[in-house]
Design a protein around this motif. Structure first.
Motif, PDB file in Angstrom:
ATOM      1  N   ILE A  85       0.837  -1.201   0.000  1.00  0.00           N
ATOM      2  CA  ILE A  85       0.000   0.000   0.000  1.00  0.00           C
ATOM      3  C   ILE A  85       0.876   1.257   0.000  1.00  0.00           C
ATOM      4  O   ILE A  85       0.588   2.224  -0.697  1.00  0.00           O
ATOM      5  N   GLU A  86       1.952   1.230   0.780  1.00  0.00           N
ATOM      6  CA  GLU A  86       2.818   2.416   0.888  1.00  0.00           C
ATOM      7  C   GLU A  86       3.895   2.453  -0.211  1.00  0.00           C
ATOM      8  O   GLU A  86       4.738   3.347  -0.202  1.00  0.00           O
ATOM      9  N   HIS A  87       3.851   1.505  -1.127  1.00  0.00           N
ATOM     10  CA  HIS A  87       4.831   1.432  -2.235  1.00  0.00           C
ATOM     11  C   HIS A  87       6.268   1.414  -1.714  1.00  0.00           C
ATOM     12  O   HIS A  87       7.166   1.970  -2.341  1.00  0.00           O
ATOM     13  N   SER A  88       6.451   0.825  -0.544  1.00  0.00           N
ATOM     14  CA  SER A  88       7.784   0.868   0.059  1.00  0.00           C
ATOM     15  C   SER A  88       8.641  -0.346  -0.288  1.00  0.00           C
ATOM     16  O   SER A  88       9.808  -0.409   0.090  1.00  0.00           O
ATOM     17  N   LEU A  89       8.052  -1.305  -1.033  1.00  0.00           N
ATOM     18  CA  LEU A  89       8.846  -2.491  -1.372  1.00  0.00           C
ATOM     19  C   LEU A  89       9.974  -2.157  -2.347  1.00  0.00           C
ATOM     20  O   LEU A  89      11.045  -2.737  -2.275  1.00  0.00           O
ATOM     21  N   GLU A  90       9.726  -1.207  -3.260  1.00  0.00           N
ATOM     22  CA  GLU A  90      10.753  -0.884  -4.268  1.00  0.00           C
ATOM     23  C   GLU A  90      12.020  -0.295  -3.628  1.00  0.00           C
ATOM     24  O   GLU A  90      13.107  -0.825  -3.861  1.00  0.00           O
ATOM     25  N   PRO A  91      11.886   0.770  -2.811  1.00  0.00           N
ATOM     26  CA  PRO A  91      13.118   1.261  -2.176  1.00  0.00           C
ATOM     27  C   PRO A  91      13.738   0.242  -1.218  1.00  0.00           C
ATOM     28  O   PRO A  91      14.950   0.198  -1.066  1.00  0.00           O
ATOM     29  N   LEU A  92      12.903  -0.589  -0.616  1.00  0.00           N
ATOM     30  CA  LEU A  92      13.413  -1.609   0.306  1.00  0.00           C
ATOM     31  C   LEU A  92      14.242  -2.654  -0.453  1.00  0.00           C
ATOM     32  O   LEU A  92      15.332  -3.031  -0.030  1.00  0.00           O
ATOM     33  N   LEU A  93      13.718  -3.062  -1.615  1.00  0.00           N
ATOM     34  CA  LEU A  93      14.428  -4.066  -2.413  1.00  0.00           C
ATOM     35  C   LEU A  93      15.673  -3.486  -3.085  1.00  0.00           C
ATOM     36  O   LEU A  93      16.545  -4.240  -3.524  1.00  0.00           O
ATOM     37  N   ALA A  94      15.750  -2.163  -3.141  1.00  0.00           N
ATOM     38  CA  ALA A  94      16.936  -1.521  -3.737  1.00  0.00           C
ATOM     39  C   ALA A  94      18.105  -1.469  -2.757  1.00  0.00           C
ATOM     40  O   ALA A  94      19.213  -1.091  -3.134  1.00  0.00           O
ATOM     41  N   THR A  95      17.871  -1.833  -1.501  1.00  0.00           N
ATOM     42  CA  THR A  95      18.957  -1.841  -0.511  1.00  0.00           C
ATOM     43  C   THR A  95      19.718  -3.176  -0.626  1.00  0.00           C
ATOM     44  O   THR A  95      19.184  -4.132  -1.206  1.00  0.00           O
ATOM     45  N   PRO A  96      20.927  -3.237  -0.060  1.00  0.00           N
ATOM     46  CA  PRO A  96      21.649  -4.510  -0.144  1.00  0.00           C
ATOM     47  C   PRO A  96      21.069  -5.568   0.798  1.00  0.00           C
ATOM     48  O   PRO A  96      21.669  -5.933   1.796  1.00  0.00           O
ATOM     49  N   LEU A  97      19.889  -6.009   0.470  1.00  0.00           N
ATOM     50  CA  LEU A  97      19.131  -6.940   1.296  1.00  0.00           C
ATOM     51  C   LEU A  97      18.733  -8.111   0.394  1.00  0.00           C
ATOM     52  O   LEU A  97      18.254  -7.882  -0.725  1.00  0.00           O
ATOM     53  N   THR A  98      18.938  -9.337   0.861  1.00  0.00           N
ATOM     54  CA  THR A  98      18.521 -10.460   0.011  1.00  0.00           C
ATOM     55  C   THR A  98      17.027 -10.725   0.223  1.00  0.00           C
ATOM     56  O   THR A  98      16.459 -10.325   1.242  1.00  0.00           O
ATOM     57  N   ASP A  99      16.431 -11.408  -0.734  1.00  0.00           N
ATOM     58  CA  ASP A  99      15.006 -11.733  -0.615  1.00  0.00           C
ATOM     59  C   ASP A  99      14.775 -12.589   0.636  1.00  0.00           C
ATOM     60  O   ASP A  99      13.768 -12.441   1.326  1.00  0.00           O
ATOM     61  N   GLY A 100      15.740 -13.475   0.918  1.00  0.00           N
ATOM     62  CA  GLY A 100      15.636 -14.359   2.094  1.00  0.00           C
ATOM     63  C   GLY A 100      15.651 -13.561   3.388  1.00  0.00           C
ATOM     64  O   GLY A 100      14.861 -13.831   4.297  1.00  0.00           O
ATOM     65  N   GLU A 101      16.550 -12.546   3.476  1.00  0.00           N
ATOM     66  CA  GLU A 101      16.631 -11.710   4.688  1.00  0.00           C
ATOM     67  C   GLU A 101      15.322 -10.949   4.891  1.00  0.00           C
ATOM     68  O   GLU A 101      14.832 -10.829   6.017  1.00  0.00           O
ATOM     69  N   LEU A 102      14.766 -10.475   3.796  1.00  0.00           N
ATOM     70  CA  LEU A 102      13.509  -9.729   3.888  1.00  0.00           C
ATOM     71  C   LEU A 102      12.363 -10.650   4.320  1.00  0.00           C
ATOM     72  O   LEU A 102      11.590 -10.318   5.233  1.00  0.00           O
ATOM     73  N   LEU A 103      12.288 -11.807   3.692  1.00  0.00           N
ATOM     74  CA  LEU A 103      11.226 -12.765   4.007  1.00  0.00           C
ATOM     75  C   LEU A 103      11.333 -13.234   5.464  1.00  0.00           C
ATOM     76  O   LEU A 103      10.330 -13.305   6.181  1.00  0.00           O
ATOM     77  N   PHE A 104      12.565 -13.482   5.894  1.00  0.00           N
ATOM     78  CA  PHE A 104      12.776 -13.934   7.269  1.00  0.00           C
ATOM     79  C   PHE A 104      12.393 -12.825   8.259  1.00  0.00           C
ATOM     80  O   PHE A 104      11.762 -13.082   9.286  1.00  0.00           O
TER      81      PHE A 104
END
Lengths: 241, 307
Positions: A85-104
């Motif tokens: 809703i806040e469209h915050s996934l794009e800037p979040l995914l642009a950080t040096p973060l893996t999909d696994g770290e985010l999911l966890f």
């Protein structure tokens, strides 16, 4: 995998949850209502035999597996759909973060508060139950091995199942209430099991609990891989609705 | 710093980005101009390792966007301002920046210094404890720019950075972009619709509509349209004047009422000869104007195929 990054994600979600009254209320009121309400059900019926009380207490213990499924539903919907809703996934995914770290991180954010509240609720439930039933049963009934198995094994597995299903649902819907409702539909098998326990058709013992936990574990593993496939940056930004 | 070769992205049968080949040098500000739906955001997302490419190659600071390990290294050195700012409305301005600073692995001291520096620069320090949900669009845009810079990135990707800003704030952002280039030699990839903005800040511009139509400095693009024109207003255009001008073998001449528009390759040398020819033919010159093509002319020519 840098676990501290997942903790940063979870910590951020905790800060947001603290500002959402709906989340706070559901986290506190539901476990409290069940933990106080269930012992009261027994206390109001003075005609119950010791055998009946045992059946009810077993069924009520099982209720914590259901609670472990219901409670993370709201949090995980907020946690992921809130980002959409806040469209915050794009800037979040642009950080040096893996999909696994985010999911966890998202999993911890929903898992920890819920399991913690269930454990707190279960302490109240066990204390009140023993207080009310001691005279009838003649012993301290809870905690017993069944309850220990439920709390330490089935509750975490049930919570994980709820979170994984919510991740999958969140990829298809943009509305927190819709996600909640879809998630809740999937707990019908739990209610069916509860009805069988209350009716004394099935009794709650370690073997049954082991089978239930094994089924939950298999479902957790299956939905973990499915949610991992869905929670992929390319799909989040191009295919998630 | 940014190199792409035939970079392509397809969504099913739709080709969103078709074989882009470009190079952005270290410390350069590259403007990516194109209409809505041209594939600018898709290109930016590929370069920021947010979505995968279908084919082609791209390197950011020598790292391959397709390699999972390189992808993490790329994301460490880039900052992104997406089209939708994507801030957390339930967190304060300070907490938003602190959260991203942690994810970018900024040491605590540097993180705190940067948060203060950028919030002060964007005039948001006084509002640092206020939830972002109560901010205006412009304030959110400024905070999102601060977020993109929180870890001192080497490359900055900006998608319409001044879209929601008032003229004063937009100027501040433009000045800030130029300051970043000057002081920190930051490479900037700027998606914009704003031709004036592109002309003011960009060293190089790519005009894009699914594929790269043209690229060069703003001056090169302008000159590629039609060079230079001279407009001469005379009292009356007579047959004698036309005859005299025809003898000069001019590139192209258009007469509209008493206004003569002539393509010239070197105005400083050709204009005196043209004016002299008109006077000798009995014409009375009222005005002589130089007409140079604008970036808008270049943009329209390439995007819409207009002359």
């Amino acid at each position: 995998m840098k676990f501290w990054k997942s903790w940063v994600i979870a910590n951020k979600d905790f800060k947001i949850f603290r500002k959402k009254k709906r989340i706070i209320y559901s986290l506190i009121i539901i476990p409290l209502f069940i933990s106080i309400g269930l012992p009261l059900v027994i206390s109001t019926d003075k005609t119950m035999s010791t055998g009946d009380i045992m059946v009810f207490l077993n069924a009520f213990s099982f209720f914590y597996i259901i609670l472990a499924y219901i409670l993370p539903n709201t949090l995980s919907s907020y946690s992921i759909i809130g980002e959409k809703i806040e469209h915050s996934l794009e800037p979040l995914l642009a950080t040096p973060l893996t999909d696994g770290e985010l999911l966890f991180g998202k999993t911890i954010a929903s898992f920890l508060p819920c399991v913690l509240m269930i454990y707190l609720g279960s302490v109240i439930f066990m204390f009140l139950t023993d207080l009310i039933t001691y005279n009838n049963v003649g012993q301290i009934f809870l905690p017993n091995w069944n309850m220990a198995f439920i709390l330490l094994c089935a509750v975490p597995l049930s919570s994980l199942l709820s979170i994984e299903l919510n991740i999958i649902i969140s990829s298809k819907v943009n509305d927190i209430r819709t996600a909640n409702q879809l998630g809740i539909i999937l707990f019908i098998p739990f209610i069916a099991m509860y009805m069988l326990l209350v009716s004394n058709i099935v009794s709650l013992n370690i073997l049954n609990l082991f089978v239930i936990s094994l089924a939950l574990l298999i479902l957790d593993i299956f939905f973990f891989f499915l949610s991992k496939t869905i929670f992929h940056r390319d799909k989040i930004l191009t295919k998630w609705k | 710093m940014i190199v792409t070769k035939n970079l392509t992205r397809k969504f099913g049968d739709l080709t969103a980005v078709d074989g882009i080949t470009l190079e952005v040098k270290d410390g350069e500000i590259f403007g990516f101009l194109g209409p809505n739906g041209a594939g600018k955001t898709t290109t930016m997302r590929m370069l920021c390792c947010l979505i995968s490419k279908t084919s082609g190659e791209a390197q950011i600071a020598g790292y391959d966007i397709d390699d999972p390990e390189d992808s993490l290294k790329i994301r460490k050195i880039i900052g992104l301002l997406p089209e939708n700012v994507g801030l957390y409305n339930d967190l304060s301005a300070y907490d938003n920046l602190d959260f991203y600073g942690k994810l970018y692995e900024c040491p605590e001291t540097q993180r705190k210094e940067n948060i203060r520096h950028f919030l002060e620069l964007m005039d948001l320090w006084d509002k640092r404890k206020v939830n972002v949900g109560s901010f205006s669009k412009g304030m959110k845009q400024k905070l999102a720019i601060a977020r993109a810079l929180i870890h001192d990135p080497q490359i900055l990707f900006l998608d319409e950075p001044t879209a929601n800003l008032d003229p004063e704030a937009a100027k501040k952002v433009r000045d800030f972009i130029l300051q970043l280039k000057k002081e920190k030699n930051t490479t900037i990839f700027l998606n914009t619709h704003n031709l004036d903005e592109a002309q003011r800040v960009c060293d190089k511009i790519g005009i894009f509509n699914t594929h790269l139509l043209a690229s060069g400095t703003p001056e090169e693009l302008e000159e590629s349209v039609w060079g230079e024109k001279t407009i001469i207003q005379v009292e009356t255009v007579s047959e004698g004047i036309i005859e005299a001008l025809n003898k000069l073998s001019l590139l192209n001449m258009v007469v509209d009422n008493n206004k003569i528009t002539i393509d010239v390759s070197n105005g400083e040398e050709e204009n005196p000869i043209i004016v002299n020819a008109i006077i000798e033919a009995g014409g009375k010159v009222q005005y002589v104007n130089r007409l140079s093509p604008t970036l808008e002319d270049a943009y329209l020519k390439f995007v819409r195929g207009l002359d």
